[in-house]
Design a protein around this motif. Sequence first.
Motif, PDB file in Angstrom:
ATOM      1  N   GLN A 156      49.043 -13.522 -23.748  1.00  0.00           N
ATOM      2  CA  GLN A 156      50.169 -12.729 -24.261  1.00  0.00           C
ATOM      3  C   GLN A 156      51.460 -13.004 -23.473  1.00  0.00           C
ATOM      4  N   ASN A 157      51.372 -13.716 -22.345  1.00  0.00           N
ATOM      5  CA  ASN A 157      52.535 -13.909 -21.483  1.00  0.00           C
ATOM      6  C   ASN A 157      53.352 -15.128 -21.948  1.00  0.00           C
ATOM      7  N   TRP A 217      54.831 -17.468 -19.212  1.00  0.00           N
ATOM      8  CA  TRP A 217      53.816 -18.425 -18.746  1.00  0.00           C
ATOM      9  C   TRP A 217      53.661 -19.547 -19.772  1.00  0.00           C
ATOM     10  N   GLN A 244      45.890 -10.799 -10.526  1.00  0.00           N
ATOM     11  CA  GLN A 244      45.553  -9.380 -10.476  1.00  0.00           C
ATOM     12  C   GLN A 244      45.452  -8.849  -9.044  1.00  0.00           C
ATOM     13  N   LEU A 304      52.783  -7.618 -14.151  1.00  0.00           N
ATOM     14  CA  LEU A 304      52.733  -8.994 -14.674  1.00  0.00           C
ATOM     15  C   LEU A 304      53.681  -9.128 -15.862  1.00  0.00           C
ATOM     16  N   GLY A 329      43.497 -15.760 -13.659  1.00  0.00           N
ATOM     17  CA  GLY A 329      44.104 -14.420 -13.691  1.00  0.00           C
ATOM     18  C   GLY A 329      43.626 -13.472 -12.602  1.00  0.00           C
ATOM     19  N   ALA A 330      42.400 -13.688 -12.097  1.00  0.00           N
ATOM     20  CA  ALA A 330      41.889 -12.787 -11.055  1.00  0.00           C
ATOM     21  C   ALA A 330      42.792 -12.831  -9.820  1.00  0.00           C
ATOM     22  N   GLY A 334      41.784 -16.202 -18.596  1.00  0.00           N
ATOM     23  CA  GLY A 334      41.117 -14.938 -18.265  1.00  0.00           C
ATOM     24  C   GLY A 334      41.077 -14.777 -16.762  1.00  0.00           C
ATOM     25  N   SER A 335      40.026 -14.161 -16.248  1.00  0.00           N
ATOM     26  CA  SER A 335      39.857 -14.033 -14.804  1.00  0.00           C
ATOM     27  C   SER A 335      39.842 -15.403 -14.149  1.00  0.00           C
ATOM     28  N   GLY A 350      42.390 -15.337 -23.901  1.00  0.00           N
ATOM     29  CA  GLY A 350      42.291 -14.559 -22.659  1.00  0.00           C
ATOM     30  C   GLY A 350      43.512 -13.692 -22.409  1.00  0.00           C
ATOM     31  N   GLY A 351      43.403 -12.852 -21.381  1.00  0.00           N
ATOM     32  CA  GLY A 351      44.442 -11.862 -21.072  1.00  0.00           C
ATOM     33  C   GLY A 351      45.809 -12.457 -20.804  1.00  0.00           C
ATOM     34  N   GLY A 352      45.884 -13.683 -20.284  1.00  0.00           N
ATOM     35  CA  GLY A 352      47.165 -14.308 -19.980  1.00  0.00           C
ATOM     36  C   GLY A 352      47.862 -14.893 -21.206  1.00  0.00           C
TER      37      GLY A 352
HETATM   38  P1  ADP Z   1      38.016 -12.006 -18.502  1.00  0.00           P
HETATM   39  O1  ADP Z   1      38.045 -13.472 -18.209  1.00  0.00           O
HETATM   40  O2  ADP Z   1      37.584 -11.214 -17.316  1.00  0.00           O
HETATM   41  O3  ADP Z   1      37.344 -11.635 -19.793  1.00  0.00           O
HETATM   42  P2  ADP Z   1      40.576 -11.378 -19.813  1.00  0.00           P
HETATM   43  O4  ADP Z   1      40.573 -12.478 -20.798  1.00  0.00           O
HETATM   44  O5  ADP Z   1      40.495  -9.982 -20.284  1.00  0.00           O
HETATM   45  O6  ADP Z   1      39.543 -11.599 -18.622  1.00  0.00           O
HETATM   46  O7  ADP Z   1      41.927 -11.543 -18.960  1.00  0.00           O
HETATM   47  C1  ADP Z   1      42.141 -10.772 -17.816  1.00  0.00           C
HETATM   48  C2  ADP Z   1      43.176 -11.479 -16.996  1.00  0.00           C
HETATM   49  O8  ADP Z   1      44.388 -11.557 -17.730  1.00  0.00           O
HETATM   50  C3  ADP Z   1      43.507 -10.732 -15.733  1.00  0.00           C
HETATM   51  O9  ADP Z   1      42.920 -11.402 -14.634  1.00  0.00           O
HETATM   52  C4  ADP Z   1      45.031 -10.727 -15.655  1.00  0.00           C
HETATM   53  O10 ADP Z   1      45.479 -11.338 -14.473  1.00  0.00           O
HETATM   54  C5  ADP Z   1      45.464 -11.540 -16.839  1.00  0.00           C
HETATM   55  N1  ADP Z   1      46.626 -10.944 -17.498  1.00  0.00           N
HETATM   56  C6  ADP Z   1      46.718  -9.791 -18.166  1.00  0.00           C
HETATM   57  N2  ADP Z   1      47.984  -9.575 -18.581  1.00  0.00           N
HETATM   58  C7  ADP Z   1      48.713 -10.636 -18.154  1.00  0.00           C
HETATM   59  C8  ADP Z   1      50.082 -11.021 -18.258  1.00  0.00           C
HETATM   60  N3  ADP Z   1      50.982 -10.283 -18.897  1.00  0.00           N
HETATM   61  N4  ADP Z   1      50.454 -12.182 -17.683  1.00  0.00           N
HETATM   62  C9  ADP Z   1      49.563 -12.948 -17.036  1.00  0.00           C
HETATM   63  N5  ADP Z   1      48.280 -12.643 -16.916  1.00  0.00           N
HETATM   64  C10 ADP Z   1      47.848 -11.501 -17.460  1.00  0.00           C
END
Ligand code: ADP
Length: 425
Positions: free
Chosen positions: A385-386, A389, A291, A299, A287-288, A248-249, A381-383
């Motif tokens: 899906q990559n 990575w 971003q 990304l 991830g922050a 995530g972040s 977390g957001g990463g």
């Molecule tokens: P949080 O920890 O704030 O809840 P999320 O789990 O929603 O965050 O993840 C957000 C993070 O995911 C962002 O900081 C972003 O850098 C990362 N992210 C989103 N899409 C991708 C991607 N395709 N590849 C790598 N990182 C990604």
Amino acid sequence: PPTHLSLGIDFGTSGARAIVIDPDCCVRAEVKSAFAEVDPAERASVWKTTLFELIGDLPIDVRAQLTQIAINGTSSTILLCNAQGEPLHPAVLYNETCDPEDLDLLDAIVPLGHTVLSASSSLAKFLTLSRQTDFSDAHALMHQADWLAYQLHGCLGISDYHNSLKLGYDPAIETYPDWFQDEQLRFLLPLLPRVIAPGTPIAPVQPAIAQRFDLPPHCQICAGTTDSIAAFLASGASYPGEAVTSLGSTLVLKLLSQTRIDQAQYGIYSHRFGQQWLVGGASNTGGAVLQQYFSTAELASLSALIDPQVVSPLDYYPLLKPGERFPINDPDLQPRLQPRPDQPAAFLHGLLESLARIEAQGYRLLQEQGATPVTQIYTAGGGAQNLTWQAIRQRYLQASIKEPRHRQAAYGTALLAARGCKLMG
Ligand code: ADP
């Protein structure tokens, strides 16, 4: 014929979600609601309204078959209530902190490195509240998840050992430590919740609530958990050696272990997980930082240009600002983001490669501290899906990366409602 359906409700950082599962753990219904920005004094009433809205939004035939409900909240989101369960002050959120003097007070009483010795711990924040609020009507210290479950079962003063860890409860000895007898903390003792295992049935739903929402009168309200543990449960990880990396972040590692590890200097601490321990470490990298340089679309598109089997020679330590705890304990650690290649894809490759190295270093550190060796890693977390990575990470990680069963915390809490503490082994 009616089946036994289980409802998990997640109160997260930005909204709430409810997921209903059947005995095969298949999702039967899902509803969600975003939190509006409100005055702090309104927070608790918004949660309560949201709770009832979510339940009311479930299809009536699903509601009529619910036999277990559990709720997770954000960790260290707290309320002090009177004997009627009414909050005596605006709810204090997970990311809010105590007054510095309360941390000093705890520092003098509590063993070095204890999880309550953080400005955002529930205990530190209750101390601050005790000076800001009239305590004469105080009856129960509650966490968000406890208070919301109370709205359904009506019994005050019950919590679970996940939410209560940062209140000071010791899940190994299943009691509050002796230092609560200190003369400066003793006044809290009558207000502390009775703590039970997450997922344990507390009481049937109150008759008025059952009637209002067409729930079976025998539907049990169970002890809850925290949002990040619920997300861990959702992954399906259940054996020692199974781990979840949250991209995530920030970068957060959680590993199921047969041994408990608490290493405050690295920010490593353990939640009880049935007969096992859920060992966690959180890095400031993640991830922050990605971003800061790339949009979400970039990304995805730039990652597609990277060959993950090629090792990037770039060795970064991606941080937004100086300072790291895990896996390197150095409050002055400087961000390292040089040299920066002209090609954006090459820069991203270096960042992902470096994050993968830090993740692997984190798991190595947990093992060096005595945790069960990692066998399998799920990604959240957001990463997650990559896939580029993921392939880079797989080069560094000894264990195989597996697809989680589900990504929503509400699903994990529904599993907890369905299986009780058996879910945790
Ligand atoms: P949080 O920890 O704030 O809840 P999320 O789990 O929603 O965050 O993840 C957000 C993070 O995911 C962002 O900081 C972003 O850098 C990362 N992210 C989103 N899409 C991708 C991607 N395709 N590849 C790598 N990182 C990604």
